[in-house]
Design an enzyme around this catalytic site. Structure first.
Site, PDB file in Angstrom:
ATOM      1  N   TYR A  51      13.843  19.369  39.574  1.00 22.22           N
ATOM      2  CA  TYR A  51      14.020  18.088  40.273  1.00 22.22           C
ATOM      3  C   TYR A  51      12.706  17.514  40.797  1.00 22.22           C
ATOM      4  O   TYR A  51      12.721  16.648  41.673  1.00 22.22           O
ATOM      5  CB  TYR A  51      15.036  18.244  41.404  1.00 22.22           C
ATOM      6  CG  TYR A  51      16.474  18.229  40.926  1.00 22.22           C
ATOM      7  CD1 TYR A  51      17.052  17.060  40.422  1.00 22.22           C
ATOM      8  CD2 TYR A  51      17.262  19.368  40.973  1.00 22.22           C
ATOM      9  CE1 TYR A  51      18.361  17.029  39.983  1.00 22.22           C
ATOM     10  CE2 TYR A  51      18.594  19.347  40.536  1.00 22.22           C
ATOM     11  CZ  TYR A  51      19.123  18.166  40.045  1.00 22.22           C
ATOM     12  OH  TYR A  51      20.429  18.125  39.619  1.00 22.22           O
ATOM     13  N   ASN A 114      28.041  16.489  43.640  1.00 22.46           N
ATOM     14  CA  ASN A 114      28.761  15.528  42.799  1.00 22.46           C
ATOM     15  C   ASN A 114      29.113  16.064  41.400  1.00 22.46           C
ATOM     16  O   ASN A 114      29.159  15.320  40.427  1.00 22.46           O
ATOM     17  CB  ASN A 114      28.008  14.197  42.741  1.00 22.46           C
ATOM     18  CG  ASN A 114      26.606  14.338  42.176  1.00 22.46           C
ATOM     19  OD1 ASN A 114      26.205  15.428  41.784  1.00 22.46           O
ATOM     20  ND2 ASN A 114      25.884  13.243  42.117  1.00 22.46           N
ATOM     21  N   HIS A 117      25.447  16.936  36.524  1.00 20.45           N
ATOM     22  CA  HIS A 117      24.198  16.219  36.244  1.00 20.45           C
ATOM     23  C   HIS A 117      24.322  15.580  34.867  1.00 20.45           C
ATOM     24  O   HIS A 117      24.952  16.149  33.974  1.00 20.45           O
ATOM     25  CB  HIS A 117      23.023  17.209  36.237  1.00 20.45           C
ATOM     26  CG  HIS A 117      21.746  16.609  35.717  1.00 20.45           C
ATOM     27  ND1 HIS A 117      20.906  15.873  36.523  1.00 20.45           N
ATOM     28  CD2 HIS A 117      21.189  16.606  34.475  1.00 20.45           C
ATOM     29  CE1 HIS A 117      19.879  15.454  35.789  1.00 20.45           C
ATOM     30  NE2 HIS A 117      20.029  15.881  34.545  1.00 20.45           N
TER      31      HIS A 117
HETATM   32  N1  UDP Z   1      21.528  12.948  45.638  1.00 24.04           N
HETATM   33  C1  UDP Z   1      21.764  13.149  46.980  1.00 24.04           C
HETATM   34  N2  UDP Z   1      21.735  12.060  47.838  1.00 24.04           N
HETATM   35  C2  UDP Z   1      21.467  10.807  47.387  1.00 24.04           C
HETATM   36  C3  UDP Z   1      21.216  10.601  46.014  1.00 24.04           C
HETATM   37  C4  UDP Z   1      21.253  11.697  45.171  1.00 24.04           C
HETATM   38  O1  UDP Z   1      22.003  14.271  47.417  1.00 24.04           O
HETATM   39  O2  UDP Z   1      21.437   9.866  48.190  1.00 24.04           O
HETATM   40  C5  UDP Z   1      21.560  14.102  44.711  1.00 24.04           C
HETATM   41  C6  UDP Z   1      22.823  14.109  43.848  1.00 24.04           C
HETATM   42  O3  UDP Z   1      23.214  15.473  43.627  1.00 24.04           O
HETATM   43  C7  UDP Z   1      22.308  13.472  42.559  1.00 24.04           C
HETATM   44  C8  UDP Z   1      20.892  14.051  42.480  1.00 24.04           C
HETATM   45  O4  UDP Z   1      20.448  14.057  43.836  1.00 24.04           O
HETATM   46  O5  UDP Z   1      23.116  13.797  41.454  1.00 24.04           O
HETATM   47  C9  UDP Z   1      19.911  13.270  41.635  1.00 24.04           C
HETATM   48  O6  UDP Z   1      19.893  11.924  42.072  1.00 24.04           O
HETATM   49  P1  UDP Z   1      19.915  10.721  41.032  1.00 24.04           P
HETATM   50  O7  UDP Z   1      19.581   9.468  41.774  1.00 24.04           O
HETATM   51  O8  UDP Z   1      19.078  11.074  39.834  1.00 24.04           O
HETATM   52  O9  UDP Z   1      21.475  10.632  40.624  1.00 24.04           O
HETATM   53  P2  UDP Z   1      22.207  10.982  39.236  1.00 24.04           P
HETATM   54  O10 UDP Z   1      21.265  10.649  38.119  1.00 24.04           O
HETATM   55  O11 UDP Z   1      22.556  12.457  39.289  1.00 24.04           O
HETATM   56  O12 UDP Z   1      23.437  10.117  39.235  1.00 24.04           O
HETATM   57 MG    MG Z   2      19.327  11.272  37.785  1.00 26.83          MG
END
Ligand code: UDP
Ligand code: MG
Length: 139
Positions: A51, A114, A117
């Protein structure tokens, strides 16, 4: 073929809730073929590296702690238009905003926990697949 793979993880909340089977069924029913798969627990160090792109975001520390808190399932999936179609299948990052029937709407616990991924581009799908899998682990 450009655009035919994406990378996914079934996150610790989904594994803990015994939802590996139901989520994989949704993925197969949506027409994705499993190219590679493994069941593993990330160290904090490995989760932090995966990450790294989110390092400056406020949730980075919590995300790394969470993703190393329990086992996950990592997989490479194949389908035409895999990245975009998988993002549609999983739904919005925040499950309260995810469309009905999406994996996150059905299985996610919160915006952090959530369930799944999904890669956000073809370039990142290749980088993420290479992070977990060697060539002899792909079929
Ligand atoms: N996440 C979080 N808080 C936030 C946004 C994201 O904890 O406000 C976490 C969540 O598990 C997410 C991951 O960080 O899936 C990666 O964020 P991203 O914006 O890339 O979302 P994704 O691509 O997974 O929809
Ligand atoms: Mg993402």
């Amino acid at each position: 073929m450009v655009g035919n793979i994406t990378f996914t993880m079934l996150k610790p909340d989904a594994v803990e809730a015994n939802n590996i089977g139901p989520i994989l069924a949704k993925i197969n029913q949506a027409g994705f073929r499993i190219v590679a798969m493994k069941y593993l627990k990330l160290s904090k160090d490995t989760a932090g590296k995966f990450y790294e792109v989110h390092k400056e975001r406020p949730f980075y520390g919590e995300l790394v702690d969470y993703m190393s808190s329990g086992p996950i399932v990592a997989a490479v999936l194949q389908k035409d238009n895999a990245v975009a179609d998988f993002r549609t299948l999983i739904g919005a990052t925040d499950p309260s905003k995810a469309e009905e029937g999406t994996i996150r709407k059905l299985f996610a616990k919160s915006i952090a926990a959530n369930a799944v991924h999904g890669s956000d581009s073809d370039e990142n799908a290749a980088i993420e697949a290479n992070f977990y899998f060697s060539q002899i682990e792909r079929f």
